[in-house]
Design an enzyme around this catalytic site. Structure first.
Site, PDB file in Angstrom:
ATOM      1  N   ASP A   7       0.881  -1.162   0.000  1.00  0.00           N
ATOM      2  CA  ASP A   7       0.000   0.000   0.000  1.00  0.00           C
ATOM      3  C   ASP A   7       0.931   1.228   0.000  1.00  0.00           C
ATOM      4  O   ASP A   7       2.120   1.115   0.346  1.00  0.00           O
ATOM      5  CB  ASP A   7      -0.879  -0.042   1.256  1.00  0.00           C
ATOM      6  CG  ASP A   7      -1.677   1.231   1.418  1.00  0.00           C
ATOM      7  OD1 ASP A   7      -2.340   1.632   0.467  1.00  0.00           O
ATOM      8  OD2 ASP A   7      -1.604   1.831   2.514  1.00  0.00           O
ATOM      9  N   ASP A   9      -0.067   5.119   0.879  1.00  0.00           N
ATOM     10  CA  ASP A   9      -0.286   6.108   1.952  1.00  0.00           C
ATOM     11  C   ASP A   9      -0.273   5.420   3.321  1.00  0.00           C
ATOM     12  O   ASP A   9      -1.099   4.549   3.590  1.00  0.00           O
ATOM     13  CB  ASP A   9      -1.657   6.785   1.771  1.00  0.00           C
ATOM     14  CG  ASP A   9      -1.794   7.481   0.410  1.00  0.00           C
ATOM     15  OD1 ASP A   9      -0.901   8.267   0.053  1.00  0.00           O
ATOM     16  OD2 ASP A   9      -2.795   7.230  -0.282  1.00  0.00           O
ATOM     17  N   GLY A  44      -7.425   3.419   3.110  1.00  0.00           N
ATOM     18  CA  GLY A  44      -7.571   2.413   2.065  1.00  0.00           C
ATOM     19  C   GLY A  44      -8.822   2.558   1.215  1.00  0.00           C
ATOM     20  O   GLY A  44      -8.992   1.857   0.227  1.00  0.00           O
ATOM     21  N   ARG A  47     -11.646   7.886  -2.688  1.00  0.00           N
ATOM     22  CA  ARG A  47     -12.040   9.274  -2.369  1.00  0.00           C
ATOM     23  C   ARG A  47     -13.563   9.436  -2.270  1.00  0.00           C
ATOM     24  O   ARG A  47     -14.075  10.003  -1.308  1.00  0.00           O
ATOM     25  CB  ARG A  47     -11.491  10.194  -3.468  1.00  0.00           C
ATOM     26  CG  ARG A  47     -11.479  11.664  -3.093  1.00  0.00           C
ATOM     27  CD  ARG A  47     -10.926  12.488  -4.253  1.00  0.00           C
ATOM     28  NE  ARG A  47      -9.655  11.978  -4.743  1.00  0.00           N
ATOM     29  CZ  ARG A  47      -9.113  12.302  -5.913  1.00  0.00           C
ATOM     30  NH1 ARG A  47      -9.732  13.145  -6.721  1.00  0.00           N
ATOM     31  NH2 ARG A  47      -7.951  11.797  -6.292  1.00  0.00           N
ATOM     32  N   SER A 114      -5.278   5.093  -4.274  1.00  0.00           N
ATOM     33  CA  SER A 114      -5.136   6.516  -4.594  1.00  0.00           C
ATOM     34  C   SER A 114      -4.932   6.799  -6.078  1.00  0.00           C
ATOM     35  O   SER A 114      -4.138   6.143  -6.754  1.00  0.00           O
ATOM     36  CB  SER A 114      -3.953   7.104  -3.823  1.00  0.00           C
ATOM     37  OG  SER A 114      -3.742   8.433  -4.248  1.00  0.00           O
ATOM     38  N   ASN A 116      -3.677   9.581  -6.802  1.00  0.00           N
ATOM     39  CA  ASN A 116      -2.494  10.452  -6.745  1.00  0.00           C
ATOM     40  C   ASN A 116      -1.196   9.638  -6.654  1.00  0.00           C
ATOM     41  O   ASN A 116      -0.124  10.207  -6.428  1.00  0.00           O
ATOM     42  CB  ASN A 116      -2.586  11.379  -5.530  1.00  0.00           C
ATOM     43  CG  ASN A 116      -3.681  12.427  -5.681  1.00  0.00           C
ATOM     44  OD1 ASN A 116      -3.656  13.234  -6.609  1.00  0.00           O
ATOM     45  ND2 ASN A 116      -4.663  12.408  -4.793  1.00  0.00           N
ATOM     46  N   ASP A 168      -1.508  -0.591   6.077  1.00  0.00           N
ATOM     47  CA  ASP A 168      -1.768   0.105   7.356  1.00  0.00           C
ATOM     48  C   ASP A 168      -3.276   0.184   7.618  1.00  0.00           C
ATOM     49  O   ASP A 168      -3.690   0.629   8.687  1.00  0.00           O
ATOM     50  CB  ASP A 168      -1.196   1.534   7.341  1.00  0.00           C
ATOM     51  CG  ASP A 168      -1.969   2.453   6.414  1.00  0.00           C
ATOM     52  OD1 ASP A 168      -2.221   2.054   5.262  1.00  0.00           O
ATOM     53  OD2 ASP A 168      -2.337   3.560   6.840  1.00  0.00           O
TER      54      ASP A 168
END
Ligand code: BG6
Ligand code: MG
Length: 209
Positions: A7, A9, A44, A47, A114, A116, A168
């Site tokens: 993962d 972020d 996770g 958006r 994401s 991003n 996480d």
């Protein structure tokens, strides 16, 4: 084990903090109570799915157009915080562990919800580092659905059971399991002892594989 899917972020880099600040700012603007604990539900999760949770927490009823506008506002705020991200934000522990895993012959991939992802990897100097990237731009279902990890395994040309996921987010651990993969927990998931292996520091990953 032939591949590791990370993962992004909150695992490779601490952009989970900027996500939190972005949602907190939007919640303040909309008069919705928010906290770090609530933010853990957003880990996770895509958006727009986060926007749905925010709407539920605030007991609001927004139109689809309003939700898109608010999610865009949060993303713009988040991206402005990311403009300060540099390769120095990649910890030595993470970089040396990735290098050591690669030296063991393991294939390394990103599996992130994401959109991003590529921007962040560029900012921290890892744009060309991973063997495969599966992210929010190539999936239609958010974690806890396994789609993002199954795509990552496919991009690595490995079977899911040959891959280990590092997460996480509890939703990410669930996604790994739903895809037939074992999950290593760091951060929030590790604090909740949620995963097949619980890490206290990133380099402990070298003892797991
Ligand atoms: C995940 C984060 O990595 O990406 C979530 O844990 C976030 O909190 C999701 O909502 C989507 O991110 P983005 O950058 O596409 O808004
Ligand atoms: Mg995460």
């Amino acid at each position: 084990m032939k591949g590791i899917i990370f993962d992004l972020d909150g695992v490779i880099v601490s952009t989970d903090e900027q996500h939190y600040l972005g949602w907190q700012a939007l919640a303040d603007k909309l008069g919705i109570p928010f906290s770090r604990e609530v933010n853990n539900r957003f880990r996770g999760v895509s958006r727009m799915a986060c926007m749905d949770i925010l709407e539920e927490i605030g007991d609001k009823c927004y139109t689809e157009q309003e939700k898109i506008a608010y999610a865009t506002w949060k993303n713009d705020y988040y991206r402005s915080l990311l403009s300060e991200l540099t390769p120095a934000d990649l910890s030595e522990d993470v970089k040396s562990t990735l290098d050591a895993l690669r030296a063991k012959g393991l294939k390394l991939a990103i599996g992130s919800s994401s959109k991003n992802t590529k921007f962040i990897l560029e900012r921290i100097g890892l744009a060309d580092y991973f063997d495969a990237i599966s992210d929010g731009t190539n999936i239609s279902k958010s974690k806890p659905d396994p789609e993002v990890f199954l795509k990552a395994a496919e991009f690595l040309r490995l079977n899911p059971e040959e891959c280990l996921v590092v997460e996480d987010a509890t939703a990410g651990v669930d996604a790994a399991h739903a895809g037939g993969m074992k999950a290593v927990a760091v951060g929030d998931a590790a604090e909740k002892f949620y995963g097949d292996f619980i890490l206290e520091s990133f380099d402990e990953l070298l003892k797991v594989v």
